[in-house]
Design a protein around this motif. Structure first.
Motif, PDB file in Angstrom:
ATOM      1  N   ILE A 174     -10.849   8.039 -11.254  1.00 36.79           N
ATOM      2  CA  ILE A 174     -10.490   6.709 -10.726  1.00 36.79           C
ATOM      3  C   ILE A 174     -11.387   6.371  -9.529  1.00 36.79           C
ATOM      4  O   ILE A 174     -11.551   7.185  -8.615  1.00 36.79           O
ATOM      5  N   THR A 175     -11.966   5.183  -9.551  1.00 37.26           N
ATOM      6  CA  THR A 175     -12.829   4.772  -8.444  1.00 37.26           C
ATOM      7  C   THR A 175     -12.122   3.793  -7.505  1.00 37.26           C
ATOM      8  O   THR A 175     -12.480   3.677  -6.339  1.00 37.26           O
ATOM      9  N   HIS A 176     -11.132   3.056  -8.048  1.00 39.96           N
ATOM     10  CA  HIS A 176     -10.445   2.046  -7.235  1.00 39.96           C
ATOM     11  C   HIS A 176      -8.948   2.132  -7.467  1.00 39.96           C
ATOM     12  O   HIS A 176      -8.499   2.050  -8.609  1.00 39.96           O
ATOM     13  N   ILE A 177      -8.227   2.288  -6.378  1.00 39.38           N
ATOM     14  CA  ILE A 177      -6.768   2.324  -6.478  1.00 39.38           C
ATOM     15  C   ILE A 177      -6.244   1.005  -5.928  1.00 39.38           C
ATOM     16  O   ILE A 177      -6.336   0.733  -4.721  1.00 39.38           O
ATOM     17  N   ILE A 178      -5.760   0.188  -6.847  1.00 36.98           N
ATOM     18  CA  ILE A 178      -5.237  -1.126  -6.458  1.00 36.98           C
ATOM     19  C   ILE A 178      -3.741  -1.066  -6.721  1.00 36.98           C
ATOM     20  O   ILE A 178      -3.322  -0.851  -7.855  1.00 36.98           O
ATOM     21  N   ARG A 179      -2.960  -1.175  -5.673  1.00 37.45           N
ATOM     22  CA  ARG A 179      -1.514  -1.015  -5.856  1.00 37.45           C
ATOM     23  C   ARG A 179      -0.767  -1.760  -4.769  1.00 37.45           C
ATOM     24  O   ARG A 179      -1.354  -2.333  -3.852  1.00 37.45           O
ATOM     25  N   GLY A 180       0.562  -1.735  -4.879  1.00 36.58           N
ATOM     26  CA  GLY A 180       1.390  -2.492  -3.940  1.00 36.58           C
ATOM     27  C   GLY A 180       1.347  -1.914  -2.542  1.00 36.58           C
ATOM     28  O   GLY A 180       1.131  -0.713  -2.341  1.00 36.58           O
TER      29      GLY A 180
END
Ligand code: GLU
Length: 475
Positions: A174-180
């Motif tokens: 995973i290169t980008h962790i987009i989360r709340g």
């Protein structure tokens, strides 16, 4: 290409959406997944759906299925779908490795409560400062001292959430962790784990703002009920394209006054830079507005196909009780032989979502007159500005004659209107048209009398006028 796309053009982007299946897909989760999807597709990357099903007590397989189905409905496609529980052996391997190289240790505990372990696995925390550049929040700095030597597993086979989550992110590249945003405070310890386990560069983080109710509290199933679930909107006849468009508008905008975007267009215009920092208010009226925009764009065929599933049962069965196909909605007589096409424009005019259709036909609903003429007080036939029964009676008799003269095969709204209009104008539109409309519907509120007559057909319209005349004559 915008500046973000340029920054990422060197690496292949890999993102993930990682829901815990403890309930149906939440609108907040759906929005997080959508932002991941848009960012990934825009930058030519790969997106993974990882079902984080390791909390055996709270997870249910039907929730995992429900989540996958909700994404099918939304049209959000993942390159790969897998379950976290499949990775247990990998989690164990990394736990062993961390213990072997002294970055984690088995810790003897003094159980303070029932059920507490006498042994857990803790991370050896060096208490460093963790600084990272969040793509939405900007620079975030944490001192990790207060985390202490935090627990990463209850045993070698029972990793806790932070640990499994990080190992799987590493494993999937995973290169980008987009989360709340609620996960922002988890990030420092997850970075510590990441750096202890892997040589790979840290991922970039983007924490998206919370979705709030109109009262500005975080929306939750406990407080706000089923309206937080995506499945609720599917069940209530919303269009997935409209729902996606609405989700995108929660905390993001294109930077100009455009609001209507399909998934493909969103993919082109989306950027994390334009995601706002403040919480986004979940406004159901706005969702209904979006849905109506999309309803109006459907062609008749599409509208009928989708609306027919929500039509009341009595419109869906023939006089002899057999189920009628959707083609029924193109027939010629609504009350028995299928004239539902006549009613479709009216329905389209009144609703924001298909789920509102049944209400229109229920007792008191604006289109309930289509099925039956309700019992109504004869006073309802009198126009408030001139409540004289004799006037109403005179006009009803005249209208009955005018209507009888209209060719049954050309009994359309326009023809009916031209047959009645000059009489109504000459004798007062309110005086003439009010009793006629009430004669058709028995209701104070309904569509205009020409449309009502068209929908009812010539025979039924005349019979209802005669009923009104009888009603008024019985003093
Ligand atoms: N399973 C976590 C959740 O549903 C995922 C957190 C994350 O995206 O890292 O909240």
């Amino acid at each position: 290409m915008d500046s973000q796309a340029k920054i990422y053009s060197g690496t292949k982007i890999v993102t993930r959406f990682a829901p815990s299946p403890t309930g149906f897909l939440h609108v907040g989760g759906a929005r997080t997944a959508l932002f991941n999807y848009l960012f990934t597709k825009k930058n030519g990357g790969k997106i993974i759906l990882r079902i984080e099903d390791t909390d055996a007590e709270r997870n249910k397989p039907e929730y995992a299925e429900g989540i996958v189905k909700a994404f099918d409905w939304l049209g959000i496609k993942f390159n790969q779908i897998h379950k976290q529980s499949e990775n247990f052996p990998v989690h164990r391997k990394y736990l062993e490795k961390l213990i072997a190289n002294g970055k984690a240790f088995v810790s003897k505990e003094e159980p303070r409560e029932e059920g507490q372990r006498s042994e857990v696995i803790r991370f050896k925390n060096d208490n460093k400062d963790i600084i990272f550049e969040d793509l939405i929040k900007g620079e975030v700095k944490f001192n990790t001292t207060e985390l202490g030597d935090f627990v990463i597993a209850k045993s070698l086979d029972e990793p806790i959430f932070h640990f499994s989550n990080v190992i799987d992110d590493i494993n999937s590249g995973i290169t980008h962790i987009i989360r709340g945003e609620e996960h922002l405070s988890n990030t420092p310890r997850q970075i510590l784990i990441w750096e202890a386990v892997s040589e790979a560069p840290r991922p970039s983080y983007a924490h998206i703002p919370l979705i709030l109710s109109e009262q500005k509290e975080k929306i939750s199933k406990r407080k706000h009920g089923e309206i937080v679930s995506v499945e609720y909107y599917q069940r209530n006849g919303y269009l997935p394209e409209a729902f996606v468009n609405f989700l995108a508008s929660l905390g993001w905008n294109a930077g100009d006054d455009r609001e209507i975007f399909n998934l493909q267009e969103l993919t082109e215009v989306f950027s994390l830079e334009k995601v706002q920092k403040a919480g986004a208010v979940f406004n159901q009226d706005k969702l209904r507005w979006f849905n109506r925009q999309y309803l109006m764009r459907l062609n008749d065929e599409e509208f009928i196909g989708k609306a027919s599933k929500f039509m009341p049962e009595w419109l869906r069965v023939s006089n002899t009780g057999e189920q009628l196909p959707d083609s029924r909605f193109r027939g010629n007589d609504i009350r028995g032989n299928g004239n539902n096409i006549k009613i479709m424009p009216l329905i389209r005019d009144k609703i924001h979502a298909f789920g509102e259709i049944p209400m229109l036909f229920e007792t008191g609903g604006e289109l309930s007159f289509v099925r039956d003429l309700p019992d109504y007080a004869k006073e309802t036939l009198l126009w408030k500005k001139n409540p004289d029964p004799k006037t109403a009676l005179r006009h009803l008799n005249e209208i009955s004659k005018l209507l009888s003269a209209v060719d049954e095969n050309k009994f359309t709204t326009d023809n009916i209107k031209s047959a009645l209009w000059s009489y109504a104008e000459a004798n007062g539109k309110g005086d003439v048209l009010w009793p006629v409309r009430v004669a058709f519907t028995g209701q104070e509120k309904s569509p205009d009398p020409f449309v009502c007559a068209f929908i009812l057909g010539k025979n039924e319209s005349l019979s209802r006028i005669h009923k009104a005349i009888e009603n008024l004559s019985n003093q």
